[in-house]
Scaffold this motif. Structure first.
Motif, PDB file in Angstrom:
ATOM      1  N   ARG A   4      93.899   7.671  74.892  1.00 22.93           N
ATOM      2  CA  ARG A   4      94.653   8.845  75.593  1.00 22.93           C
ATOM      3  C   ARG A   4      94.780   8.261  77.015  1.00 22.93           C
ATOM      4  O   ARG A   4      93.858   7.716  77.451  1.00 22.93           O
ATOM      5  CB  ARG A   4      93.934  10.387  75.445  1.00 22.93           C
ATOM      6  N   PRO A   5      95.580   8.879  77.848  1.00 19.94           N
ATOM      7  CA  PRO A   5      95.777   8.541  79.191  1.00 19.94           C
ATOM      8  C   PRO A   5      94.551   8.829  79.944  1.00 19.94           C
ATOM      9  O   PRO A   5      93.936   9.943  79.719  1.00 19.94           O
ATOM     10  CB  PRO A   5      96.947   9.364  79.562  1.00 19.94           C
ATOM     11  N   PRO A  10      88.035   8.942  86.667  1.00 21.57           N
ATOM     12  CA  PRO A  10      87.763   7.774  87.428  1.00 21.57           C
ATOM     13  C   PRO A  10      87.673   6.556  86.333  1.00 21.57           C
ATOM     14  O   PRO A  10      87.420   6.911  85.131  1.00 21.57           O
ATOM     15  CB  PRO A  10      86.373   8.068  88.021  1.00 21.57           C
ATOM     16  N   ILE A  11      88.086   5.479  86.747  1.00 23.56           N
ATOM     17  CA  ILE A  11      87.960   4.095  85.986  1.00 23.56           C
ATOM     18  C   ILE A  11      86.353   3.853  86.155  1.00 23.56           C
ATOM     19  O   ILE A  11      86.061   3.413  84.948  1.00 23.56           O
ATOM     20  CB  ILE A  11      88.921   2.997  86.634  1.00 23.56           C
ATOM     21  N   PHE A  12      85.833   4.122  87.013  1.00 20.09           N
ATOM     22  CA  PHE A  12      84.298   3.426  87.042  1.00 20.09           C
ATOM     23  C   PHE A  12      83.667   4.614  87.453  1.00 20.09           C
ATOM     24  O   PHE A  12      83.694   5.425  88.310  1.00 20.09           O
ATOM     25  CB  PHE A  12      84.327   2.442  88.230  1.00 20.09           C
ATOM     26  N   VAL A  13      82.377   4.968  86.745  1.00 22.88           N
ATOM     27  CA  VAL A  13      81.753   6.092  86.534  1.00 22.88           C
ATOM     28  C   VAL A  13      80.102   5.681  87.075  1.00 22.88           C
ATOM     29  O   VAL A  13      79.631   5.189  86.121  1.00 22.88           O
ATOM     30  CB  VAL A  13      81.724   6.834  85.479  1.00 22.88           C
ATOM     31  N   ALA A  14      79.658   6.175  88.080  1.00 25.53           N
ATOM     32  CA  ALA A  14      78.444   5.767  88.665  1.00 25.53           C
ATOM     33  C   ALA A  14      77.369   6.872  88.132  1.00 25.53           C
ATOM     34  O   ALA A  14      78.001   8.027  88.304  1.00 25.53           O
ATOM     35  CB  ALA A  14      78.139   5.443  90.000  1.00 25.53           C
ATOM     36  N   PRO A 143      96.372   3.982  83.504  1.00 25.05           N
ATOM     37  CA  PRO A 143      95.387   3.503  82.455  1.00 25.05           C
ATOM     38  C   PRO A 143      95.169   4.500  81.386  1.00 25.05           C
ATOM     39  O   PRO A 143      95.560   5.659  81.422  1.00 25.05           O
ATOM     40  CB  PRO A 143      94.055   3.390  83.618  1.00 25.05           C
ATOM     41  N   PHE A 144      94.596   3.820  80.331  1.00 30.86           N
ATOM     42  CA  PHE A 144      94.288   4.598  79.203  1.00 30.86           C
ATOM     43  C   PHE A 144      92.752   4.548  78.742  1.00 30.86           C
ATOM     44  O   PHE A 144      92.296   3.751  79.265  1.00 30.86           O
ATOM     45  CB  PHE A 144      95.009   4.166  77.692  1.00 30.86           C
ATOM     46  N   ARG A 145      92.015   5.359  77.967  1.00 26.01           N
ATOM     47  CA  ARG A 145      90.937   5.398  77.530  1.00 26.01           C
ATOM     48  C   ARG A 145      90.853   5.608  76.077  1.00 26.01           C
ATOM     49  O   ARG A 145      91.587   6.231  75.447  1.00 26.01           O
ATOM     50  CB  ARG A 145      89.943   6.228  78.395  1.00 26.01           C
TER      51      ARG A 145
END
Ligand code: HEM
Length: 253
Positions: A4-5, A10-14, A143-145
């Motif tokens: 899914r989109p 966020p792309i990076f998760v801290a 981006p998708f995930r």
């Protein structure tokens, strides 16, 4: 395919494990670089672009003593891989992978995604062609995930080998001894080189954490009951399926 989109996420998760995980990543790069970093010539240019992208996204400085892909992968909890189109399909051309779930980077490097997914039953027939089309059409800035999950009895983040099942899992201890290991994966196209980046963020919690989510425990139990043995093996739960089902039933009740 479960894609899914990414939307506004966020792309990076801290998270609160960042300190420990970044230290472990640095240690793996220092002591086992050949196992966690691999770059083909076709991956060099996108690696430089990806490193600048990561550095900008997390406002972190790249350490120029390292290969750009390693420098980037030392800044984030995500593993980083790069794929590029080739006549035989999209090919894995580079990776900085500290937290693999049962696979070896060197075995997969240079292979098209069809070959990378060789051990995954049903991939070639059911989703291989769709994955290729998806990557052909992926646009920069969109981006998708996707997310997967496994049930491992070993919480080691660096785990290229298949589960050893050395832990004796019983119905009574499954909640504590079994971990839901899940990868949050993001796919994006770099605007300069046009290469595709596939990030893998490995997160895990004890099975017992589903105590607060009886609905999820029930859904997981019915999914496992309805799935064939190939799925049990893929998820890592085959050796202790009955014990896990009994723990899930108890949490679902
Ligand atoms: C839309 C894209 C993709 C889809 C739908 C997909 C699908 C899958 C599935 C279903 C599995 C089995 C475990 C799981 O459920 O995650 C898997 C495993 C895996 N995928 Fe993908 N994948 C995709 C992209 C990629 C890319 C770009 C890479 C490149 C690094 C990759 C590398 C792997 C590896 C290394 C494994 C483990 C294989 C093994 O155990 O030997 N995947 N993938």
């Amino acid at each position: 395919m479960g894609l899914r989109p990414l939307g506004a996420e966020p792309i990076f998760v801290a998270d609160d494990r960042a300190g420990a995980e970044l230290a472990l990543r640095a240690h793996l790069f220092d002591t086992r670089r050949a196992e966690v970093l691999a770059v083909l010539p076709a991956g060099e240019e996108p690696a430089v672009e990806l490193a600048a992208f990561v550095s900008e996204h997390v406002a972190g400085a790249l350490d120029t003593a390292f290969h750009p892909l390693e420098a980037a992968a030392r800044l984030v909890q995500e593993d980083l891989t790069i794929v590029r189109p080739a006549p035989q399909g999209h090919v894995l051309v580079a990776g900085a992978v500290c937290f693999p779930s049962g696979w070896y980077l060197r075995e997969k490097l240079g292979r098209p995604l069809m070959g990378v997914h060789d051990p995954i039953e049903g991939y070639a027939e059911e989703i291989g062609a769709r994955v290729e089309r998806f990557f052909e059409r992926l646009e920069p800035d969109r981006p998708f995930r996707r997310r997967n999950w496994f049930l491992y009895d070993d919480p080691s983040l660096f785990q290229p080998w298949d589960p050893t099942n050395e832990v004796v899992v019983t119905a009574a201890n499954a909640g504590q001894r079994v971990f839901i290991r899940s990868e949050r994966e993001v796919m994006l196209r770099l605007s300069g080189t046009g290469a595709i980046v596939f990030t893998i963020r490995t997160q895990q919690v004890r099975l017992a954490s589903l105590r607060t989510r009886p609905d999820v425990a029930a859904a997981m139990a019915s999914y496992l009951r309805e799935s064939p043995e190939a799925v049990h093996r893929l998820k890592g739960v085959a050796p202790y399926l009955a014990e896990v089902l009994s723990a899930l039933d108890e949490m679902a009740a």
